[in-house]
Write a protein that holds these residues in place. Structure first.
Motif, PDB file in Angstrom:
ATOM      1  N   GLU A  97       0.843  -1.202   0.000  1.00 43.95           N
ATOM      2  CA  GLU A  97       0.000   0.000   0.000  1.00 43.95           C
ATOM      3  C   GLU A  97       0.878   1.252   0.000  1.00 43.95           C
ATOM      4  O   GLU A  97       1.564   1.543   0.979  1.00 43.95           O
ATOM      5  CB  GLU A  97      -0.910   0.008   1.226  1.00 43.95           C
ATOM      6  N   LEU A  98       0.801   1.981  -1.111  1.00 44.45           N
ATOM      7  CA  LEU A  98       1.639   3.178  -1.272  1.00 44.45           C
ATOM      8  C   LEU A  98       0.805   4.448  -1.133  1.00 44.45           C
ATOM      9  O   LEU A  98       1.199   5.505  -1.607  1.00 44.45           O
ATOM     10  CB  LEU A  98       2.304   3.145  -2.657  1.00 44.45           C
ATOM     11  N   PHE A  99      -0.365   4.319  -0.470  1.00 40.82           N
ATOM     12  CA  PHE A  99      -1.290   5.466  -0.470  1.00 40.82           C
ATOM     13  C   PHE A  99      -1.517   6.074   0.905  1.00 40.82           C
ATOM     14  O   PHE A  99      -2.564   6.648   1.152  1.00 40.82           O
ATOM     15  CB  PHE A  99      -2.620   5.057  -1.115  1.00 40.82           C
ATOM     16  N   HIS A 100      -0.543   5.971   1.773  1.00 38.91           N
ATOM     17  CA  HIS A 100      -0.739   6.548   3.106  1.00 38.91           C
ATOM     18  C   HIS A 100      -0.074   7.911   3.278  1.00 38.91           C
ATOM     19  O   HIS A 100       0.053   8.416   4.387  1.00 38.91           O
ATOM     20  CB  HIS A 100      -0.249   5.565   4.171  1.00 38.91           C
ATOM     21  N   GLY A 101       0.354   8.501   2.170  1.00 34.13           N
ATOM     22  CA  GLY A 101       0.931   9.850   2.211  1.00 34.13           C
ATOM     23  C   GLY A 101      -0.157  10.913   2.225  1.00 34.13           C
ATOM     24  O   GLY A 101      -1.345  10.596   2.219  1.00 34.13           O
ATOM     25  N   PRO A 102       0.241  12.190   2.227  1.00 35.54           N
ATOM     26  CA  PRO A 102      -0.729  13.282   2.380  1.00 35.54           C
ATOM     27  C   PRO A 102      -1.790  13.356   1.282  1.00 35.54           C
ATOM     28  O   PRO A 102      -2.905  13.791   1.559  1.00 35.54           O
ATOM     29  CB  PRO A 102       0.128  14.546   2.395  1.00 35.54           C
ATOM     30  N   THR A 103      -1.492  12.951   0.048  1.00 40.92           N
ATOM     31  CA  THR A 103      -2.545  13.028  -0.973  1.00 40.92           C
ATOM     32  C   THR A 103      -3.125  11.643  -1.295  1.00 40.92           C
ATOM     33  O   THR A 103      -3.917  11.485  -2.202  1.00 40.92           O
ATOM     34  CB  THR A 103      -2.060  13.705  -2.280  1.00 40.92           C
ATOM     35  N   HIS A 104      -2.697  10.629  -0.562  1.00 43.48           N
ATOM     36  CA  HIS A 104      -3.257   9.286  -0.653  1.00 43.48           C
ATOM     37  C   HIS A 104      -3.130   8.649  -2.025  1.00 43.48           C
ATOM     38  O   HIS A 104      -4.010   7.911  -2.481  1.00 43.48           O
ATOM     39  CB  HIS A 104      -4.701   9.267  -0.145  1.00 43.48           C
ATOM     40  N   ALA A 105      -2.025   8.954  -2.716  1.00 42.62           N
ATOM     41  CA  ALA A 105      -1.656   8.228  -3.931  1.00 42.62           C
ATOM     42  C   ALA A 105      -0.140   8.054  -3.907  1.00 42.62           C
ATOM     43  O   ALA A 105       0.570   8.799  -3.222  1.00 42.62           O
ATOM     44  CB  ALA A 105      -2.083   9.005  -5.178  1.00 42.62           C
ATOM     45  N   PHE A 106       0.366   7.090  -4.664  1.00 43.37           N
ATOM     46  CA  PHE A 106       1.802   6.776  -4.593  1.00 43.37           C
ATOM     47  C   PHE A 106       2.674   7.938  -5.061  1.00 43.37           C
ATOM     48  O   PHE A 106       3.864   7.975  -4.763  1.00 43.37           O
ATOM     49  CB  PHE A 106       2.102   5.513  -5.414  1.00 43.37           C
ATOM     50  N   LYS A 107       2.074   8.895  -5.792  1.00 51.16           N
ATOM     51  CA  LYS A 107       2.874  10.017  -6.298  1.00 51.16           C
ATOM     52  C   LYS A 107       3.506  10.832  -5.175  1.00 51.16           C
ATOM     53  O   LYS A 107       4.465  11.562  -5.415  1.00 51.16           O
ATOM     54  CB  LYS A 107       2.035  10.886  -7.218  1.00 51.16           C
ATOM     55  N   ASP A 108       2.989  10.700  -3.955  1.00 50.11           N
ATOM     56  CA  ASP A 108       3.619  11.374  -2.811  1.00 50.11           C
ATOM     57  C   ASP A 108       5.078  10.957  -2.633  1.00 50.11           C
ATOM     58  O   ASP A 108       5.901  11.762  -2.207  1.00 50.11           O
ATOM     59  CB  ASP A 108       2.854  11.051  -1.515  1.00 50.11           C
ATOM     60  N   PHE A 109       5.402   9.700  -2.941  1.00 45.54           N
ATOM     61  CA  PHE A 109       6.778   9.228  -2.749  1.00 45.54           C
ATOM     62  C   PHE A 109       7.754  10.001  -3.633  1.00 45.54           C
ATOM     63  O   PHE A 109       8.871  10.309  -3.221  1.00 45.54           O
ATOM     64  CB  PHE A 109       6.892   7.722  -3.056  1.00 45.54           C
ATOM     65  N   GLY A 110       7.351  10.307  -4.862  1.00 48.38           N
ATOM     66  CA  GLY A 110       8.209  11.077  -5.746  1.00 48.38           C
ATOM     67  C   GLY A 110       8.117  12.573  -5.470  1.00 48.38           C
ATOM     68  O   GLY A 110       9.125  13.266  -5.391  1.00 48.38           O
ATOM     69  N   ALA A 111       6.890  13.073  -5.303  1.00 49.61           N
ATOM     70  CA  ALA A 111       6.684  14.521  -5.211  1.00 49.61           C
ATOM     71  C   ALA A 111       7.262  15.118  -3.930  1.00 49.61           C
ATOM     72  O   ALA A 111       7.822  16.209  -3.947  1.00 49.61           O
ATOM     73  CB  ALA A 111       5.199  14.847  -5.318  1.00 49.61           C
ATOM     74  N   ARG A 112       7.150  14.418  -2.823  1.00 46.35           N
ATOM     75  CA  ARG A 112       7.677  14.973  -1.565  1.00 46.35           C
ATOM     76  C   ARG A 112       9.205  15.019  -1.576  1.00 46.35           C
ATOM     77  O   ARG A 112       9.817  15.975  -1.121  1.00 46.35           O
ATOM     78  CB  ARG A 112       7.186  14.153  -0.366  1.00 46.35           C
ATOM     79  N   PHE A 113       9.815  13.983  -2.119  1.00 46.90           N
ATOM     80  CA  PHE A 113      11.275  13.971  -2.229  1.00 46.90           C
ATOM     81  C   PHE A 113      11.721  15.087  -3.177  1.00 46.90           C
ATOM     82  O   PHE A 113      12.635  15.856  -2.873  1.00 46.90           O
ATOM     83  CB  PHE A 113      11.746  12.609  -2.756  1.00 46.90           C
ATOM     84  N   MET A 114      11.032  15.204  -4.295  1.00 46.96           N
ATOM     85  CA  MET A 114      11.389  16.225  -5.267  1.00 46.96           C
ATOM     86  C   MET A 114      11.256  17.629  -4.684  1.00 46.96           C
ATOM     87  O   MET A 114      12.117  18.483  -4.884  1.00 46.96           O
ATOM     88  CB  MET A 114      10.508  16.118  -6.511  1.00 46.96           C
ATOM     89  N   GLY A 115      10.176  17.872  -3.955  1.00 49.19           N
ATOM     90  CA  GLY A 115       9.958  19.191  -3.364  1.00 49.19           C
ATOM     91  C   GLY A 115      11.120  19.595  -2.477  1.00 49.19           C
ATOM     92  O   GLY A 115      11.690  20.684  -2.607  1.00 49.19           O
ATOM     93  N   ARG A 116      11.507  18.705  -1.604  1.00 47.20           N
ATOM     94  CA  ARG A 116      12.562  19.034  -0.648  1.00 47.20           C
ATOM     95  C   ARG A 116      13.934  19.119  -1.310  1.00 47.20           C
ATOM     96  O   ARG A 116      14.743  19.978  -0.979  1.00 47.20           O
ATOM     97  CB  ARG A 116      12.551  18.013   0.490  1.00 47.20           C
ATOM     98  N   MET A 117      14.193  18.231  -2.279  1.00 48.84           N
ATOM     99  CA  MET A 117      15.481  18.280  -2.982  1.00 48.84           C
ATOM    100  C   MET A 117      15.583  19.557  -3.817  1.00 48.84           C
ATOM    101  O   MET A 117      16.662  20.152  -3.932  1.00 48.84           O
ATOM    102  CB  MET A 117      15.641  17.067  -3.897  1.00 48.84           C
ATOM    103  N   THR A 118      14.466  19.972  -4.408  1.00 48.50           N
ATOM    104  CA  THR A 118      14.485  21.197  -5.209  1.00 48.50           C
ATOM    105  C   THR A 118      14.844  22.383  -4.317  1.00 48.50           C
ATOM    106  O   THR A 118      15.666  23.222  -4.679  1.00 48.50           O
ATOM    107  CB  THR A 118      13.114  21.427  -5.872  1.00 48.50           C
ATOM    108  N   GLY A 119      14.236  22.440  -3.129  1.00 43.29           N
ATOM    109  CA  GLY A 119      14.556  23.496  -2.174  1.00 43.29           C
ATOM    110  C   GLY A 119      16.034  23.491  -1.832  1.00 43.29           C
ATOM    111  O   GLY A 119      16.681  24.537  -1.737  1.00 43.29           O
ATOM    112  N   LEU A 120      16.587  22.307  -1.676  1.00 45.69           N
ATOM    113  CA  LEU A 120      18.001  22.168  -1.304  1.00 45.69           C
ATOM    114  C   LEU A 120      18.945  22.576  -2.445  1.00 45.69           C
ATOM    115  O   LEU A 120      19.943  23.259  -2.244  1.00 45.69           O
ATOM    116  CB  LEU A 120      18.264  20.701  -0.916  1.00 45.69           C
ATOM    117  N   LEU A 121      18.602  22.137  -3.674  1.00 41.70           N
ATOM    118  CA  LEU A 121      19.506  22.379  -4.814  1.00 41.70           C
ATOM    119  C   LEU A 121      19.394  23.798  -5.354  1.00 41.70           C
ATOM    120  O   LEU A 121      20.272  24.277  -6.065  1.00 41.70           O
ATOM    121  CB  LEU A 121      19.190  21.393  -5.952  1.00 41.70           C
ATOM    122  N   ASN A 122      18.294  24.490  -5.023  1.00 45.79           N
ATOM    123  CA  ASN A 122      18.064  25.809  -5.582  1.00 45.79           C
ATOM    124  C   ASN A 122      18.852  26.860  -4.804  1.00 45.79           C
ATOM    125  O   ASN A 122      18.516  27.166  -3.674  1.00 45.79           O
ATOM    126  CB  ASN A 122      16.572  26.138  -5.533  1.00 45.79           C
TER     127      ASN A 122
END
Ligand SMILES: *Cc1c(COP(=O)(O)O)cnc(C)c1O
Length: 427
Positions: A97-122
């Motif tokens: 089950e990959l749907f226990h993130g904030p938007t309840h779909a597996f895309k949270d696994f990619g989007a949350r990591f991307m959000g934070r990494m973008t903040g870091l790399l920018n």
């Protein structure tokens, strides 16, 4: 670690930040890491037993070896503060089950990591993430970047064309999230976004980048949960070498799993589980790739007729169909079968499945898979399909129920490119 494009292989050596902010390579190809790190599976199993974040930290250290270690740890621990669960349904069936993130779909696994990494790399000042959505991507991106310093998110969505739940998820956050409700359809939204990326004068004034699913920073972290699923399944069943069934549309999810295997994850292989949009299962049969317009189904996040990640899939198998066939089996089904499966899963196992995950269940049964299937969304996100099929309404998770009640804040705009450009200049 440096990155290369699936197309022009003579130009290698893209740095992580460049590849991430470009999204698509200059030649139109997709980025991949130049080197495939080999992981210590014993270490992975130990860490997976501790927590998902601990395991994900180890894996990300192997890939992002040029990112400051402490900063990377903050990114990973902050991104993965939600549960992931391997569930035994009965009759030997298992689903991750990959749907226990904030938007309840597996895309949270990619989007949350991307959000934070973008903040870091920018490190170049204010950055605007500009994206068009028909629903699911917008909510995952909004939540993934919510509160990330130095980044503002502008999401265009078509008026009246996204579900009330999806609209609530995008428009109730506030802060650095700016939803624009466009008086037009999804194609208008996409046309407007594309026009901004072509507008040289605007781009000199506003730094814009995209967050679509082919982005390296969304794609790579999706390989991590395959390791976790493997460890959990092995612990629960005592067996090894599972086959993994992946409900697929744009094939970001499945190709990330193929990448996990290249890093040393011992899977038997994968099943590409698709709805009526069966371009990849067909390719596996005929060796002919026939991209086409998508058809609408009840599993609409998988309605893709020309999957963007097909190039990554071919790159990963060395452009060799025979080798791909050794690793990947295909499956497709129609809407009636999906609805029937939702009813059957509820009847037999007392479990409510969303339509996308139900495609995984159907493939698992039809192909006699020894392994597990991925569940990609919470049933409550697709209540309009689940309720009539199962005869029960799935209960909304607390965070979704709260979002529905909150005030929605968005700006309405016409489907005109100059209006979007003015908004971006003035925001
Ligand atoms: C996006 C999505 C998919 C398809 O994933 P791909 O990586 O595009 O293959 C499947 N299920 C759900 C619920 C999704 O949101």
């Amino acid at each position: 670690m440096n990155y290369f494009s699936t197309r022009d292989k003579s130009k290698r050596g893209f740095a992580l930040a460049d590849a991430a902010f470009m999204g698509l390579a200059p030649d139109g190809g997709l980025f991949l890491p130049e080197r495939i790190p080999q992981v210590d599976m014993q270490r992975v199993e130990q860490l997976a037993a501790v927590s998902y974040a601990d395991m994900a930290l180890y894996l990300s250290q192997q890939i992002f070896d040029d990112v400051d270690a402490e900063a990377l740890e903050r990114v990973v621990r902050d991104a993965y503060d939600f549960p992931i669960e391997m569930r035994a349904l009965g009759d030997g069936l298992h689903t991750l089950e990959l749907f226990h993130g904030p938007t309840h779909a597996f895309k949270d696994f990619g989007a949350r990591f991307m959000g934070r990494m973008t903040g870091l790399l920018n490190d170049g000042g204010e950055l605007v993430i500009l994206t068009a959505t028909s629903g699911d991507t917008g909510s995952a991106v909004a939540h993934g970047f919510y509160g990330v310093e130095g980044v503002r998110v502008v999401i265009l969505y078509p008026d009246g064309k996204v579900s009330p739940l999806q609209e609530a998820q995008m428009t109730t956050l506030g802060g650095n999230i700016h939803p624009l409700k466009v008086r037009g359809n999804f194609d208008d939204c996409q046309r407007m976004v594309k026009a901004m990326f072509r507008d040289e004068s605007l781009r000199r004034e506003v730094r814009i980048t995209s967050a679509n699913s082919i982005n390296l920073l969304r794609w790579l972290p999706q390989s991590f949960y395959y390791f976790y699923g493997y460890c959990a399944w092995k612990r629960m069943t005592g067996r090894d070498n599972p086959e993994v069934v992946v409900p697929s549309g744009n094939y970001g999810n499945l190709t990330a799993g193929m990448f996990a295997c290249r890093m040393g994850l011992p899977l038997k292989g994968f099943v590409a589980a698709s709805n009526a949009n069966d371009v990849v299962p067909e390719f596996l049969q005929t060796a002919e790739y026939r991209p086409r317009a998508s058809v609408q189904t009840v599993a609409n996040a998988m309605d893709v007729g020309d999957p963007s990640n097909f190039e990554r899939m071919m790159q990963l198998c060395g452009e060799d169909v025979a080798s791909l066939r050794g690793e990947l089996r295909g499956f497709s089904c129609c809407d009636a079968e999906i609805c029937q499966a939702i009813a059957e899963i509820h009847e037999k196992y007392g479990y409510l499945s969303d339509p996308h995950s139900a495609v995984g269940y159907l493939a698992t049964k039809a192909l006699g898979v020894d392994g597990f299937y991925l569940s990609t969304a919470h049933a409550a996100k697709f209540g309009e399909v689940v309720e009539p099929s199962a005869g029960v309404a799935p209960q909304l998770p607390k965070s979704l129920a709260e979002a529905v009640d909150k005030e929605r804040k968005y700006l309405s705009i016409e489907a005109r490119e100059q209006d979007l450009a003015s908004f971006l200049r003035e925001m």
